[in-house]
Design an enzyme around this catalytic site. Structure first.
Site: not given
Ligand SMILES: Cc1ncc(COP(=O)(O)O)c(C=O)c1O
Length: 382
Positions: A73, A153, A202-203, A328
């Site tokens: 993406a 997300n 895809a992941h 972080c």
């Protein structure tokens, strides 16, 4: 590791065993280059790529020739936004997006701003919702692109994509949608939602890492963008480089699987997510970030008041894999830009955790997770 309950499926998902099986032959036995046009090794690879293109297109109601394969993406987002701006004939292009977009979008906007592109970043309401009237008001005669994500997300909030598409087209502005988190979880339809460009990874839906796609509309209007990398002219000259055949075959298989299971998986995920929320809501000093009514079925973002920084996550990490939107930077934690854009204070954003469920999540895992969360919250506040 198997002892730890994985509730971070928005970060990534495991490859489905059936997807892996489809990929494996393309690593060795059928190792051909999809661009080799003169022998059977190349033809076999090309067949796998074209099959995957059709399956990926079908998942979003696009045509196969509207799909360009990428490395994921982030690359699709870069290609879409920078490709549109570079191709634009407007002397000083103006582009619009939202404060809750993924960094992959916001950082491209920041980069373009340094190059003199005019950028508007619109705010969101406390639940992550937006005012469509503000979007319409932000459009100028120089606006060339609106970028708005399908679903967030961190909070799972689903934007009114169809309405955004309609506004964009009313003013002849292109609409790019980062659908990375929506794909495979809820129906996405580029035709009815008037999406011109859309990113896929895809992941995030039980396919392999390092492969994704960019949908680019071919008709009404036909979208023309500039390539970011040049070379062998692969993917209609838009993304040169030898194709990742095993990864692409895997993405096609994952897209197919998701399409078949979309409705059943969505219902199961919503039931488990609601079970999780019922258990977590019973803990004192807990607030839901966002809303559950207009949300991906698998996401729960919760603020654990007075638990301080990433204390909760650290305590949970023995038993639960979840995440905060925090990042972080050397020694300090940075609060989520999404939660801050929704009006959360720095401490509240830092005390928030995203739980994201997936197809392998079970009722038993959720029951155990609730108990771990209760114990951790009590421990943090002692
Ligand atoms: C909404 C959204 N956009 C873009 C990305 C980047 O995806 P990729 O890992 O495929 O580059 C992510 C990954 O977390 C995401 O959640």
């Amino acid at each position: 590791m198997s002892e730890v309950i994985y509730l971070d499926y928005n970060a990534t998902t495991p490859c489905d065993p059936s997807v892996l099986e489809i990929m494996l032959p393309y690593f060795n036995r059928q190792f051909g280059n999809a661009a080799s046009k003169s022998h059977v090794y190349g033809w076999t690879a090309e067949e796998a790529v074209e099959g995957a293109r059709a399956k990926t297109a079908s998942l979003i109601n696009a045509r196969p020739d509207e799909i360009i394969f990428t490395s994921g993406a982030t690359e699709s987002i870069n290609l879409a936004i920078r490709g549109v701006v570079e191709k634009s004939l407007v002397r000083q292009p103006h582009i619009i997006t939202y404060a809750t977009e993924h960094k992959a979008v916001l950082d491209v906007y920041a980069l373009l701003a340094t190059k003199g592109i005019s950028v508007t970043i619109l705010p969101v309401n406390t639940d992550g919702s937006i005012h469509l009237s503000a979007l319409e008001a932000a459009i100028t005669p120089d606006t060339v692109l609106i970028a708005a994500m399908y679903a967030n997300n961190e909070t799972g909030y689903i934007l009114p994509v169809k309405e955004i598409g309609a506004i964009a087209h009313k003013y002849n502005v292109l609409f790019f949608c980062d659908a990375t988190q929506a794909i495979g979880k809820i129906p996405v339809d580029v035709a009815t939602e008037q999406i011109d460009l859309l990113s896929i990874s895809a992941h995030k839906f039980y396919g392999p890492k390092g492969v994704g796609a960019l949908y680019i509309r071919k008709k009404m209007p036909k979208i023309i963008i500039s390539a970011l990398q040049v070379g062998g002219g692969h993917e209609r000259n838009l993304r040169s480089g030898t194709l990742n055949v095993p990864g692409i075959a895997g993405m096609g298989a994952a897209a197919d699987l998701c399409k078949q299971k979309l409705e059943a998986n969505g219902k199961q995920l919503a039931a488990l997510r609601n079970q999780l929320w019922t258990g977590v809501a019973a803990i004192e000093g807990v607030r839901l970030n966002g809303t559950l009514t207009n949300c991906l079925p698998n996401v729960l973002n919760v603020c654990f008041d007075f638990t301080g920084g990433d204390n909760m996550l650290q305590r949970l990490s023995k038993n639960i894999a979840a995440s905060s939107g925090s990042a972080c930077s050397s020694v300090t934690m940075q609060a989520s830009h999404v939660l801050k854009a929704m009006g959360l204070s720095e401490p509240a954003a830092l005390a928030s955790i995203r739980f994201s469920l997936g197809a392998p999540t079970t009722k038993e895992e959720v029951t155990k997770a609730i108990s771990y969360i209760q114990t951790a919250a009590t421990g943090c506040r002692k």
